[in-house]
Design a protein around this motif. Structure first.
Motif, PDB file in Angstrom:
ATOM      1  N   SER A 296     -54.132   3.730   8.510  1.00 55.20           N
ATOM      2  CA  SER A 296     -53.388   4.918   8.943  1.00 55.20           C
ATOM      3  C   SER A 296     -52.136   4.566   9.732  1.00 55.20           C
ATOM      4  N   ARG A 297     -52.188   3.493  10.505  1.00 56.93           N
ATOM      5  CA  ARG A 297     -51.048   3.135  11.351  1.00 56.93           C
ATOM      6  C   ARG A 297     -49.999   2.391  10.528  1.00 56.93           C
ATOM      7  N   PHE A 298     -48.755   2.835  10.690  1.00 57.84           N
ATOM      8  CA  PHE A 298     -47.646   2.216   9.985  1.00 57.84           C
ATOM      9  C   PHE A 298     -46.668   1.702  11.030  1.00 57.84           C
ATOM     10  N   GLU A 299     -46.852   0.429  11.418  1.00 55.67           N
ATOM     11  CA  GLU A 299     -46.042  -0.164  12.474  1.00 55.67           C
ATOM     12  C   GLU A 299     -45.454  -1.477  11.980  1.00 55.67           C
ATOM     13  N   GLY A 300     -44.187  -1.662  12.295  1.00 52.49           N
ATOM     14  CA  GLY A 300     -43.550  -2.922  11.950  1.00 52.49           C
ATOM     15  C   GLY A 300     -43.445  -3.177  10.466  1.00 52.49           C
ATOM     16  N   GLY A 301     -43.442  -2.133   9.682  1.00 48.16           N
ATOM     17  CA  GLY A 301     -43.310  -2.310   8.245  1.00 48.16           C
ATOM     18  C   GLY A 301     -44.591  -2.678   7.545  1.00 48.16           C
ATOM     19  N   VAL A 302     -45.738  -2.584   8.218  1.00 49.52           N
ATOM     20  CA  VAL A 302     -47.019  -2.955   7.613  1.00 49.52           C
ATOM     21  C   VAL A 302     -48.046  -1.876   7.911  1.00 49.52           C
ATOM     22  N   TRP A 303     -48.795  -1.478   6.895  1.00 46.99           N
ATOM     23  CA  TRP A 303     -49.941  -0.585   7.090  1.00 46.99           C
ATOM     24  C   TRP A 303     -51.090  -1.422   7.636  1.00 46.99           C
ATOM     25  N   GLU A 304     -51.655  -1.011   8.763  1.00 51.17           N
ATOM     26  CA  GLU A 304     -52.693  -1.793   9.414  1.00 51.17           C
ATOM     27  C   GLU A 304     -54.023  -1.056   9.390  1.00 51.17           C
ATOM     28  N   PRO A 305     -55.143  -1.812   9.369  1.00 45.76           N
ATOM     29  CA  PRO A 305     -56.469  -1.185   9.297  1.00 45.76           C
ATOM     30  C   PRO A 305     -56.725  -0.299  10.510  1.00 45.76           C
ATOM     31  N   ASP A 306     -57.488   0.768  10.279  1.00 43.84           N
ATOM     32  CA  ASP A 306     -57.863   1.668  11.372  1.00 43.84           C
ATOM     33  C   ASP A 306     -58.794   0.949  12.338  1.00 43.84           C
ATOM     34  N   ARG A 307     -58.549   1.159  13.602  1.00 42.43           N
ATOM     35  CA  ARG A 307     -59.409   0.594  14.634  1.00 42.43           C
ATOM     36  C   ARG A 307     -60.276   1.717  15.182  1.00 42.43           C
ATOM     37  N   ALA A 308     -61.471   1.802  14.662  1.00 45.21           N
ATOM     38  CA  ALA A 308     -62.382   2.886  15.029  1.00 45.21           C
ATOM     39  C   ALA A 308     -63.721   2.298  15.438  1.00 45.21           C
ATOM     40  N   GLN A 309     -64.497   3.087  16.132  1.00 48.77           N
ATOM     41  CA  GLN A 309     -65.795   2.647  16.619  1.00 48.77           C
ATOM     42  C   GLN A 309     -66.763   2.412  15.468  1.00 48.77           C
ATOM     43  N   THR A 310     -67.498   1.301  15.547  1.00 49.11           N
ATOM     44  CA  THR A 310     -68.526   0.978  14.557  1.00 49.11           C
ATOM     45  C   THR A 310     -69.894   1.243  15.168  1.00 49.11           C
ATOM     46  N   ILE A 311     -70.731   1.966  14.431  1.00 47.98           N
ATOM     47  CA  ILE A 311     -72.063   2.340  14.897  1.00 47.98           C
ATOM     48  C   ILE A 311     -73.100   1.705  13.982  1.00 47.98           C
ATOM     49  N   SER A 312     -74.178   1.221  14.570  1.00 44.31           N
ATOM     50  CA  SER A 312     -75.222   0.554  13.805  1.00 44.31           C
ATOM     51  C   SER A 312     -75.715   1.438  12.668  1.00 44.31           C
ATOM     52  N   LEU A 313     -75.999   0.819  11.525  1.00 45.69           N
ATOM     53  CA  LEU A 313     -76.464   1.576  10.362  1.00 45.69           C
ATOM     54  C   LEU A 313     -77.785   2.277  10.628  1.00 45.69           C
ATOM     55  N   GLY A 314     -78.545   1.794  11.580  1.00 40.76           N
ATOM     56  CA  GLY A 314     -79.819   2.423  11.893  1.00 40.76           C
ATOM     57  C   GLY A 314     -79.702   3.683  12.731  1.00 40.76           C
ATOM     58  N   SER A 315     -78.500   3.969  13.241  1.00 39.05           N
ATOM     59  CA  SER A 315     -78.306   5.146  14.081  1.00 39.05           C
ATOM     60  C   SER A 315     -78.101   6.398  13.234  1.00 39.05           C
ATOM     61  N   GLU A 316     -78.539   7.552  13.769  1.00 39.42           N
ATOM     62  CA  GLU A 316     -78.325   8.818  13.071  1.00 39.42           C
ATOM     63  C   GLU A 316     -76.849   9.199  13.053  1.00 39.42           C
ATOM     64  N   ARG A 317     -76.070   8.637  13.958  1.00 37.90           N
ATOM     65  CA  ARG A 317     -74.650   8.946  14.030  1.00 37.90           C
ATOM     66  C   ARG A 317     -73.801   7.950  13.251  1.00 37.90           C
ATOM     67  N   ALA A 318     -74.440   7.131  12.421  1.00 43.74           N
ATOM     68  CA  ALA A 318     -73.712   6.054  11.763  1.00 43.74           C
ATOM     69  C   ALA A 318     -72.536   6.560  10.932  1.00 43.74           C
ATOM     70  N   PHE A 319     -72.764   7.557  10.105  1.00 40.76           N
ATOM     71  CA  PHE A 319     -71.713   8.037   9.205  1.00 40.76           C
ATOM     72  C   PHE A 319     -71.146   9.389   9.618  1.00 40.76           C
ATOM     73  N   GLY A 320     -71.862  10.112  10.459  1.00 40.08           N
ATOM     74  CA  GLY A 320     -71.364  11.418  10.846  1.00 40.08           C
ATOM     75  C   GLY A 320     -71.474  12.418   9.702  1.00 40.08           C
ATOM     76  N   ALA A 321     -70.936  13.599   9.942  1.00 41.08           N
ATOM     77  CA  ALA A 321     -71.007  14.661   8.942  1.00 41.08           C
ATOM     78  C   ALA A 321     -69.830  14.569   7.982  1.00 41.08           C
ATOM     79  N   VAL A 322     -70.023  15.071   6.776  1.00 42.56           N
ATOM     80  CA  VAL A 322     -68.953  15.144   5.788  1.00 42.56           C
ATOM     81  C   VAL A 322     -68.037  16.306   6.160  1.00 42.56           C
ATOM     82  N   ASP A 323     -66.718  16.051   6.182  1.00 39.62           N
ATOM     83  CA  ASP A 323     -65.747  17.066   6.601  1.00 39.62           C
ATOM     84  C   ASP A 323     -65.527  18.091   5.490  1.00 39.62           C
TER      85      ASP A 323
END
Length: 759
Positions: A290-317
């Motif tokens: 999502s970030r477009f800085e310095g002429g390069v698209w960079e990976p999103d830096r978002a929180q990672t949650i364990s796959l075993g958690s109920e909040r792992a993927f969240g709800a579908v928007d």
């Protein structure tokens, strides 16, 4: 101590000092490429300071003639004190003595650094954990190189280690060849080899009588290496590891949207196999940008949650009235080394990932690991794509509370042509969806051409704003340019957009499991495509790349005659898949092969890469023989010109090549007697060589008792031939093709013992 002995000791110390300086220079040359991976800063000074302190400690310890083990222990102590004082003083006693807390914190810093390296994009910010790893690794490398080059007298082996370390940044963050850096590294390596030779004591001869054999050998090695690099390297397949990949072998995924090198691989490799119960095969996403800085698209830096958690993927928007699919996909990784596990969108559950800490990113429904790789993984993904109708898409707008600010930001220096063309191509559209489909039709129309070569030739290979503007002018490029241009044009229309990096659905195989056809995904199908956010629906993928896939479309609630009323048949997920029109269940094999290669693949097998690999292997296998033969000829020439040491060294190295021990403690006469009695060396010729080295060693400096150059050279050649003839054919071949004397010097620790003889 006599004046002659004092002079000899002074020369020895000067040689050791020069060797220490050359090691530091070579380590600096190996360290400089790291600035491409980590932004330069305090860590660079710390690494050089630690290397200098370790080498200074070793040099000082050797001046007091301490044993080799004691020298290494002193260097290790310097390393421990420095690392503790700089990085771990809060946990240490008196800031320099490690405690149990110190040993507990150190692994945590290493683990944090590995996470930053795995999920980050080069160049990384110089954090404390990264500095700890780089500086510590530099210190350990210094200790190893100092031991190998000075104690063991194996400068070539030390040079190999230094070169290998210098290649790591190039693998982690591929870029254009740094010619200056390469030349600097080569010069320091040759300087190291020459310094090690000069540090050894020589017979007392006039300096004018010395030959240029050693420098010529070094220059010969360098010349052969350059020939191999210039001639053989261009025809070899490019390496698969890319920025953002794991540490193991196999193709990877570039997460900074620099896909040109990946798509231009001369040979493709199968990365994974896929099967699904969905009506069409989905794209597989690795991460979003999502970030477009310095002429390069960079990976999103978002929180990672364990796959075993109920909040792992969240709800579908998606709103309640928007239909959701319910599918599963089974993925078997064949040869893919990446911290991101490719999954369909939006993944709502993953089962089967092992060997590491795997987590989900709720923001983009991707799966990543902080300490593992996809290599060898087999997992099952449950996913629930939104299935809105055409009316639902047209009745909503491209905004939403779930959207981050970075998905709408534009660079300050963006070219006006991007916004102007976006307004021009969407002037007749009345809804956000119609505007985007108008852009999609324009990109996929006859005005644009898919090309893997044009971007390089025209000088705009990349994804920056200037490259996008140039692409819109030339109208030839690959998926990077199509996706970047589409996303930026959507933002000029005030629509949140991002780019997805992943894989096309793949090529159908003849295999079927549980009634589901198996699709094979290749490294050449690494792809990038844009997504735009719609309120109440979520992120909708589009396919603007000309020649790849089918454009995103939706079915009306009132289906036309002859069409299925099932929205699954015409959703963006299915229609965005490169599927032959009119057949949503199967993909035409030939069309998919053409799409995957972008029309650039040759119809037949190109023999050039194979011939290049064979030629390179032949050159590499013959390289030790060529270097040894060059050195032998130089020693012979030096011996004929009066250098008795060259003749004697030729005999010593011949003995090492065939597996005969050459200990430093053995006198020339004792060594010669052993060669004659145990290994069949001719006594007369051996006596000639011994006489020459004794006269050169014990005669007064600057004088010659008798000219023995030609006789000593001929005698040394006869002894070498006799030693080769005395061993079995297998040992003789090994001595010629892989001569041990290239890495084991006469009188070194490893020359004092002989290897197990070949039969």
């Amino acid at each position: 101590m006599s004046s002659a002995e004092a002079a000899r000791v002074a020369r020895g110390r000067g040689g050791e000092r020069l060797l220490t300086i050359s090691i530091l220079a070579a380590l600096l040359a190996a360290l400089l490429p790291v600035v491409r991976v980590i932004e330069p800063g305090w860590w660079l000074i710390g690494a050089l300071l630690l290397a200098a302190m370790v080498l200074a400690a070793g040099y000082t310890a050797r001046r007091y003639r301490l044993p080799a083990v004691a020298v290494t222990l002193i260097e290790a102590a310097v390393w421990v004190v420095f690392m503790t004082l700089v990085f771990l003083r809060d946990t240490a006693l008196l800031w320099i003595i490690p405690t149990t807390d110190t040993f507990r914190v150190a692994p945590q810093l290493v683990e944090a650094a590995m996470v930053e390296i795995t999920v980050g994009a080069a160049p990384l910010e110089p954090t404390l954990s990264l500095g700890f790893v780089v500086v510590g690794a530099m210190g350990l490398l210094t200790i190893i190189v100092d031991h190998v080059a000075v104690t063991a007298r194996m400068p070539l082996l030390a040079s190999v280690g230094i070169v290998a370390v210098s290649l790591i940044p190039a693998i982690a963050a591929p870029s254009d060849v740094d010619v200056i850096g390469f030349v600097f590294l080569a010069v320091t390596i040759l300087f190291l080899i020459r310094s090690e030779t000069r540090s050894r004591e020589k017979p007392l001869e006039r300096e004018a009588e010395r030959t240029a054999g050693v420098p010529a050998t070094a220059l010969g090695i360098g010349a052969i290496a350059i020939v191999v690099a210039v001639v053989a390297t261009p025809v070899l397949p490019q390496p698969g590891a890319r920025a953002g990949t794991g540490m193991g072998p196999g193709p990877g995924i570039d997460a900074t949207l620099q896909l040109g090198d990946d798509l231009r691989r001369p040979q493709e490799a199968e990365v994974l196999r896929l099967r699904t119960d969905a009506p069409s095969v989905p794209y597989l996403r690795a991460t979003t940008l999502s970030r477009f800085e310095g002429g390069v698209w960079e990976p999103d830096r978002a929180q990672t949650i364990s796959l075993g958690s109920e909040r792992a993927f969240g709800a579908v928007d998606a709103d309640a009235d928007v239909r959701l699919g319910d599918y599963t996909a089974k993925i078997d990784v064949v040869n893919l080394d990446s911290p991101w596990a490719p999954v369909p969108y939006p993944a709502v559950g993953v089962d089967g990932l092992s060997a590491g800490l795997w987590g989900a990113v709720p923001y983009n429904h991707t799966v990543a690991s902080t300490n593992s790789s996809t290599q060898g993984q087999a997992y099952e993904v449950a996913y629930a794509p939104a299935r809105p109708s055409l009316e639902q898409v047209r009745n909503t707008t491209s905004v939403g509370s779930q959207v981050r600010d970075e998905t709408t930001e534009l660079p300050s220096d963006i070219s006006p042509i991007i916004g102007e063309l976006a307004q021009q191509m969407t002037a007749e559209a009345t809804t956000d969806y119609d505007r985007l489909t108008a852009l999609q039709r324009w990109f996929r129309g006859g005005d644009f051409k898919y090309s893997l070569e044009a971007p390089v030739e025209e000088g705009f290979d990349g994804s920056g704003a200037e490259a996008v503007a140039r692409f819109l002018e030339v109208r030839e490029g690959y998926c990077v340019h199509f996706a970047s241009a589409f996303a930026l044009m959507a933002r000029t229309l005030n629509m949140p957009s991002r780019i997805v990096v992943g894989y096309l659905p793949g090529t159908p195989t003849t295999e079927s499991i549980d009634g589901q056809p198996v699709f094979s995904v290749y490294s050449s199908q690494l792809h990038a495509w844009p997504e735009v956010y719609f309120d109440g629906i979520g992120w909708i993928p589009f396919e603007p790349t000309s020649g790849l896939g089918v454009p995103t479309t939706f079915s009306s609630e009132a289906a036309l005659p002859g069409q299925s009323t099932n929205p699954d048949a015409v959703t963006p997920q299915s229609s965005a898949t490169p599927t032959a029109p009119g057949d949503q269940a199967q993909i035409d094999l030939e069309e998919e092969r053409q799409n995957a290669s972008g029309g650039g693949a040759a119809a037949g097998l190109d023999p050039l890469p194979i011939l290049g690999v064979v030629a390179a292997l032949v050159v590499l296998l013959a390289l030790p023989f060529l270097i040894r033969e060059l050195r032998r000829r130089q020693q012979e020439a030096a011996a004929r010109s009066g250098d008795a040491a060259a003749a004697w060294q030729s005999v010593q190295e011949a003995a090492i090549d065939v597996g005969i021990a050459v200990p430093a403690s053995e006198t020339p006469r004792a060594f010669a007697r052993r060669l004659v009695e145990e290994h069949g060396a001719p006594a007369s010729e051996m006596n000639t060589v011994v006489l020459a080295i004794e006269r050169a060693s014990y005669s007064r400096a600057g004088t010659r008792s008798q000219w023995m150059g030609d006789a000593a050279a001929a005698a040394a050649g006869s002894v070498r031939a006799a030693l080769l003839a005395s061993v079995p054919p297998s040992r003789r071949i090994l001595a010629l093709l892989a001569p041990r004397s290239l890495i084991i010097r006469p009188g070194s620790v490893y020359a004092g013992s002989a290897p197990v003889r070949a039969g």
